[in-house]
Design a protein around this motif. Structure first.
Motif, PDB file in Angstrom:
ATOM      1  N   LEU A  57      33.208  64.051  13.294  1.00 58.22           N
ATOM      2  CA  LEU A  57      33.862  63.118  13.932  1.00 58.22           C
ATOM      3  C   LEU A  57      33.254  63.145  15.394  1.00 58.22           C
ATOM      4  O   LEU A  57      33.332  64.352  15.908  1.00 58.22           O
ATOM      5  CB  LEU A  57      35.391  63.403  14.149  1.00 58.22           C
ATOM      6  N   LEU A  58      32.721  62.039  16.034  1.00 64.14           N
ATOM      7  CA  LEU A  58      31.882  62.169  17.143  1.00 64.14           C
ATOM      8  C   LEU A  58      32.019  60.904  17.698  1.00 64.14           C
ATOM      9  O   LEU A  58      32.305  59.818  17.200  1.00 64.14           O
ATOM     10  CB  LEU A  58      30.394  62.751  17.041  1.00 64.14           C
ATOM     11  N   ASN A  59      31.518  60.920  18.993  1.00 58.34           N
ATOM     12  CA  ASN A  59      31.596  59.561  19.901  1.00 58.34           C
ATOM     13  C   ASN A  59      29.814  59.152  19.190  1.00 58.34           C
ATOM     14  O   ASN A  59      29.059  59.843  19.657  1.00 58.34           O
ATOM     15  CB  ASN A  59      31.627  59.743  21.135  1.00 58.34           C
ATOM     16  N   PHE A  60      29.901  57.858  19.105  1.00 56.88           N
ATOM     17  CA  PHE A  60      28.523  57.400  18.925  1.00 56.88           C
ATOM     18  C   PHE A  60      28.326  55.972  19.936  1.00 56.88           C
ATOM     19  O   PHE A  60      29.290  55.110  19.863  1.00 56.88           O
ATOM     20  CB  PHE A  60      28.325  56.896  17.466  1.00 56.88           C
ATOM     21  N   MET A  61      27.356  55.835  20.372  1.00 60.19           N
ATOM     22  CA  MET A  61      26.860  54.521  21.381  1.00 60.19           C
ATOM     23  C   MET A  61      26.440  53.532  20.237  1.00 60.19           C
ATOM     24  O   MET A  61      25.105  53.692  20.092  1.00 60.19           O
ATOM     25  CB  MET A  61      25.909  54.948  22.409  1.00 60.19           C
ATOM     26  N   HIS A  62      27.205  52.744  19.670  1.00 56.55           N
ATOM     27  CA  HIS A  62      26.653  51.654  18.860  1.00 56.55           C
ATOM     28  C   HIS A  62      26.156  50.431  19.408  1.00 56.55           C
ATOM     29  O   HIS A  62      25.796  49.665  18.711  1.00 56.55           O
ATOM     30  CB  HIS A  62      27.953  51.002  17.676  1.00 56.55           C
ATOM     31  N   TYR A  69      28.456  44.666  27.437  1.00 60.38           N
ATOM     32  CA  TYR A  69      29.031  44.881  26.339  1.00 60.38           C
ATOM     33  C   TYR A  69      28.500  46.470  25.780  1.00 60.38           C
ATOM     34  O   TYR A  69      28.977  46.531  24.665  1.00 60.38           O
ATOM     35  CB  TYR A  69      28.579  43.861  25.350  1.00 60.38           C
ATOM     36  N   ARG A  70      28.116  47.008  26.482  1.00 57.73           N
ATOM     37  CA  ARG A  70      27.602  48.351  26.232  1.00 57.73           C
ATOM     38  C   ARG A  70      28.929  49.434  25.677  1.00 57.73           C
ATOM     39  O   ARG A  70      30.039  49.038  26.449  1.00 57.73           O
ATOM     40  CB  ARG A  70      27.112  49.253  27.490  1.00 57.73           C
ATOM     41  N   ALA A  71      28.849  49.984  24.395  1.00 52.79           N
ATOM     42  CA  ALA A  71      30.003  50.313  24.057  1.00 52.79           C
ATOM     43  C   ALA A  71      29.814  51.533  22.936  1.00 52.79           C
ATOM     44  O   ALA A  71      28.571  51.681  22.570  1.00 52.79           O
ATOM     45  CB  ALA A  71      30.765  49.390  23.040  1.00 52.79           C
ATOM     46  N   SER A  72      30.819  52.658  22.945  1.00 53.45           N
ATOM     47  CA  SER A  72      30.832  53.516  22.079  1.00 53.45           C
ATOM     48  C   SER A  72      32.148  53.815  21.691  1.00 53.45           C
ATOM     49  O   SER A  72      33.154  53.302  22.281  1.00 53.45           O
ATOM     50  CB  SER A  72      30.250  54.922  23.083  1.00 53.45           C
ATOM     51  N   HIS A  73      32.185  54.444  20.564  1.00 54.80           N
ATOM     52  CA  HIS A  73      33.606  54.983  20.008  1.00 54.80           C
ATOM     53  C   HIS A  73      33.361  56.037  18.968  1.00 54.80           C
ATOM     54  O   HIS A  73      32.164  56.370  18.630  1.00 54.80           O
ATOM     55  CB  HIS A  73      33.943  53.803  19.420  1.00 54.80           C
ATOM     56  N   ALA A  74      34.601  56.598  18.625  1.00 54.19           N
ATOM     57  CA  ALA A  74      34.480  57.701  17.596  1.00 54.19           C
ATOM     58  C   ALA A  74      34.148  57.186  16.260  1.00 54.19           C
ATOM     59  O   ALA A  74      34.446  55.963  15.884  1.00 54.19           O
ATOM     60  CB  ALA A  74      36.002  58.436  17.576  1.00 54.19           C
ATOM     61  N   ILE A  75      33.458  57.980  15.431  1.00 52.06           N
ATOM     62  CA  ILE A  75      32.895  57.618  13.900  1.00 52.06           C
ATOM     63  C   ILE A  75      32.992  58.964  13.137  1.00 52.06           C
ATOM     64  O   ILE A  75      32.853  59.905  13.836  1.00 52.06           O
ATOM     65  CB  ILE A  75      31.669  56.705  13.976  1.00 52.06           C
ATOM     66  N   GLY A 146      39.495  49.953  15.610  1.00 56.52           N
ATOM     67  CA  GLY A 146      38.420  49.541  16.608  1.00 56.52           C
ATOM     68  C   GLY A 146      36.771  50.189  16.408  1.00 56.52           C
ATOM     69  O   GLY A 146      36.063  50.015  17.272  1.00 56.52           O
ATOM     70  N   CYS A 147      36.929  51.136  15.438  1.00 57.17           N
ATOM     71  CA  CYS A 147      35.643  51.703  15.343  1.00 57.17           C
ATOM     72  C   CYS A 147      34.621  51.004  14.802  1.00 57.17           C
ATOM     73  O   CYS A 147      34.771  50.187  13.928  1.00 57.17           O
ATOM     74  CB  CYS A 147      35.811  53.200  14.363  1.00 57.17           C
ATOM     75  N   TYR A 148      33.276  51.279  15.147  1.00 57.36           N
ATOM     76  CA  TYR A 148      32.296  50.623  14.687  1.00 57.36           C
ATOM     77  C   TYR A 148      32.036  51.075  13.315  1.00 57.36           C
ATOM     78  O   TYR A 148      31.994  52.172  12.800  1.00 57.36           O
ATOM     79  CB  TYR A 148      30.826  51.070  15.368  1.00 57.36           C
ATOM     80  N   ALA A 149      31.547  50.000  12.521  1.00 62.16           N
ATOM     81  CA  ALA A 149      31.287  50.264  10.965  1.00 62.16           C
ATOM     82  C   ALA A 149      30.104  50.119  10.470  1.00 62.16           C
ATOM     83  O   ALA A 149      29.364  50.886   9.845  1.00 62.16           O
ATOM     84  CB  ALA A 149      32.191  49.284  10.013  1.00 62.16           C
ATOM     85  N   ALA A 150      29.176  48.837  10.678  1.00 60.20           N
ATOM     86  CA  ALA A 150      27.967  48.738  10.184  1.00 60.20           C
ATOM     87  C   ALA A 150      27.375  47.555  11.055  1.00 60.20           C
ATOM     88  O   ALA A 150      28.152  46.770  11.812  1.00 60.20           O
ATOM     89  CB  ALA A 150      28.037  48.210   8.797  1.00 60.20           C
TER      90      ALA A 150
END
Length: 155
Positions: A57-62, A69-75, A146-150
């Motif tokens: 489990l980590l923060n990723f700059m998606h 719109y620069r963004a990161s979230h846990a994945i 709200g996590c990035y998926a693909a």
């Protein structure tokens, strides 16, 4: 309209595989074990981890764009995952089973549209999003957390 869905490249996370818990924590990463299915969506292979499987489990700059719109979230990524999902006109079961936020971005990485869809109807929203010729790519997020998926591109 053909589309291509891709997971994250395994090479980005390979240096973390096998590190001690202390070494991971020093990098802001936590190791966890899936205790149910679904519930731990791997972003590399785009599948739900099986109970007992180890994930990071980590923060990723998606969205690394140099704009608002620069963004990161846990994945989550499955520790040891190597086969990045990369298919044309195929939606992985992982995405079919969730409520998704679909965000359309232009060539300048600015969001031009967004909507929410049940994953079972994802193709309809992909087609509608790409009907706008300004849409360069789409980001899929799990709507509830709200996590990035693909990522989705035209094929």
């Amino acid at each position: 309209m053909s589309f291509r869905i891709t997971g994250l490249p395994a090479a980005l996370f390979r240096p973390l595989y096998g590190l001690s818990d202390a070494a991971l924590l020093a990098r802001g990463v936590r190791r966890c074990v899936a205790d149910r299915q679904p519930g731990f969506p791997d972003r590399i292979e785009l599948r739900d981890a099986a109970p007992g499987e180890t994930l990071l489990l980590l923060n990723f700059m998606h969205q690394p764009a140099a704009n608002p719109y620069r963004a990161s979230h846990a994945i989550f990524v499955s520790e040891g995952a190597e086969c990045t999902w990369d298919r044309i006109d195929e939606v992985p079961a992982l995405l079919r089973s969730r409520l998704l936020s679909v965000r359309a971005f232009d060539a300048d990485d600015l969001m031009i549209d967004a909507d929410v869809v049940d994953g079972a109807a994802l193709e309809t929203l992909i087609e509608r999003s790409f009907a706008d010729r300004r849409a360069a790519y789409l980001h899929l997020h799990y709507a509830r957390r709200g996590c990035y998926a693909a990522r989705v591109e035209r094929a």
